[in-house]
Design an enzyme around this catalytic site. Structure first.
Site, short mmCIF file in Angstrom:
data_model
loop_
_atom_site.label_atom_id
_atom_site.label_comp_id
_atom_site.label_asym_id
_atom_site.label_seq_id
_atom_site.Cartn_x
_atom_site.Cartn_y
_atom_site.Cartn_z
N SER A 23 -3.43 6.22 -0.16
CA SER A 23 -2.16 5.75 -0.72
C SER A 23 -1.06 6.75 -0.40
CB SER A 23 -2.28 5.61 -2.24
OG SER A 23 -0.99 5.54 -2.81
N HIS A 47 -2.78 2.28 2.10
CA HIS A 47 -2.46 1.61 0.83
C HIS A 47 -0.99 1.82 0.50
CE1 HIS A 47 -3.83 0.04 -3.11
NE2 HIS A 47 -2.99 0.93 -3.66
N MET A 51 6.08 -1.11 -6.35
CA MET A 51 6.31 -1.17 -7.82
C MET A 51 7.75 -1.59 -8.07
SD MET A 51 4.47 2.31 -9.11
CE MET A 51 2.95 2.93 -8.38
N HIS A 80 -0.48 -3.18 -2.32
CA HIS A 80 -0.83 -3.35 -3.73
C HIS A 80 0.47 -3.62 -4.48
CE1 HIS A 80 -2.41 -1.19 -7.63
NE2 HIS A 80 -2.24 -2.48 -7.79
N MET A 82 2.50 -4.17 -7.52
CA MET A 82 2.60 -4.02 -8.98
C MET A 82 3.96 -4.56 -9.37
SD MET A 82 0.76 -0.34 -9.11
CE MET A 82 0.98 -0.13 -7.34
N MET A 151 -8.64 -1.42 -11.29
CA MET A 151 -7.81 -0.21 -11.48
C MET A 151 -8.59 0.79 -12.34
SD MET A 151 -5.02 -0.47 -9.77
CE MET A 151 -4.29 1.06 -10.38
N ASP A 189 -9.03 2.04 -7.50
CA ASP A 189 -7.74 2.69 -7.25
C ASP A 189 -7.36 3.51 -8.47
OD1 ASP A 189 -5.16 3.39 -6.55
OD2 ASP A 189 -4.38 1.34 -6.53
C1 DX5 Z 1 -1.27 3.88 -9.09
C2 DX5 Z 1 -1.41 3.42 -7.68
C3 DX5 Z 1 -2.37 4.19 -6.89
C4 DX5 Z 1 -2.05 5.65 -6.73
C5 DX5 Z 1 -3.36 6.36 -6.67
O1 DX5 Z 1 -0.65 2.90 -9.84
O2 DX5 Z 1 -1.80 2.06 -7.64
O3 DX5 Z 1 -2.60 3.58 -5.62
O4 DX5 Z 1 -1.33 5.95 -5.57
O5 DX5 Z 1 -3.11 7.71 -6.68
P1 DX5 Z 1 -4.26 8.77 -7.01
O6 DX5 Z 1 -5.31 8.61 -5.99
O7 DX5 Z 1 -3.56 10.07 -6.96
O8 DX5 Z 1 -4.76 8.43 -8.40
ZN ZN Z 2 -2.44 1.26 -5.67
#
Ligand code: DX5
Ligand code: ZN
Length: 245
Positions: A23, A47, A51, A80, A82, A151, A189
């Site tokens: 990500s 990824h 958001m 992804h 959100m 998640m 994730d």
């Molecule tokens: C959080 C994201 C993740 C995030 C994960 O809402 O969906 O994809 O980037 O980051 P790490 O691996 O640092 O938890």
């Molecule tokens: Zn994510």
């Protein structure tokens, strides 16, 4: 150099049935393309955390940025979303060439119809669940999806601690995925690193998002290889005849 171009195999890289998806959320976003290219050819997917400041309290980037990145790199984009109202916004990410588009079950109005539209536009259709959302909410859509995202942190921010109590939902997602003839990726994730990836893999995950573990490493590409090596100790193989998209 580009990511996701070497071809072959279920993941696009011929690595087998494990996909590592770094990500970029905690990468240097002033140089998104450079950060993606730093991964070289090691990552299966990249990824991209979209958001909207409504579905989650954070705001990142949207379609124009994803389109620009896809125009300049050959990444297998694992988007992804959100966001609220994915029914309206998600199809454009598939049309832009994303390899996968994952929306949240909590935000979708007609998940089955949205999955059909994503698939018709050439993308893997993914459904994500927040930690508080039970697996039962996605069960009826199992024939429509290519990926279930469990998640393992509350969505919104990188660098949070892995929620080990989500491993049971990973097991449930794996069981559910085996009730359909199409191979379904089970993705995790949040908080995935060298210590937690093996737990998720043993529970049945096959696709792994890792943000800070990769981008805070001194050598992100070699961290991707290390994560894959741990995940592959417990690779989940789809049954005969099943095929990952
Ligand atoms: C959080 C994201 C993740 C995030 C994960 O809402 O969906 O994809 O980037 O980051 P790490 O691996 O640092 O938890
Ligand atoms: Zn994510």
């Amino acid at each position: 150099m580009s990511v996701g171009t070497s071809g072959g195999g279920e993941t696009g890289h011929g690595h087998g049935c494990v996909a590592i998806s770094p990500s970029v959320l905690n990468a240097d976003l002033s140089d998104l393309r450079g950060e993606v290219e730093r991964l070289g050819d090691t990552a299966d997917w990249v990824h991209l955390d979209v958001m909207d400041g409504h579905f989650v309290p954070n705001l990142t980037f949207g379609l124009p940025v994803v389109e620009a990145l896809l125009a300049r790199t050959a990444i297998q984009a694992d988007c992804h979303l959100m966001i609220e109202n994915p029914d309206q916004w998600a199809p454009a990410y598939a049309q832009a060439g994303a390899a996968g588009v994952t929306f949240h079950i909590e935000a979708a109005h007609d998940p089955a119809a949205l999955c059909r539209v994503l698939r018709a536009n050439g993308a893997r259709a993914g459904i994500a669940m927040k930690p508080g959302t039970p697996i039962q909410q996605v069960a009826q859509f199992i024939d429509d999806v290519d990926l279930l995202l469990v998640m393992t942190v509350e969505p919104g921010f990188g660098g949070q601690r892995f929620m080990a109590d989500m491993l049971n939902k990973v097991r449930q997602a794996r069981e559910l995925s085996q009730s359909t003839p199409t191979a379904v990726w089970v993705q995790v994730d949040g908080g995935i690193d060298e210590d937690t990836i093996g737990l998720a893999s043993a529970a049945g995950a096959t696709a792994f998002v890792a943000g800070s573990a990769v981008y805070r490493a001194t050598d992100p590409a070699s961290m991707v290889r290390r994560l894959r090596a741990v995940a592959e100790v417990h690779p989940w193989r789809p049954g005969p005849g099943a095929r990952n998209r």
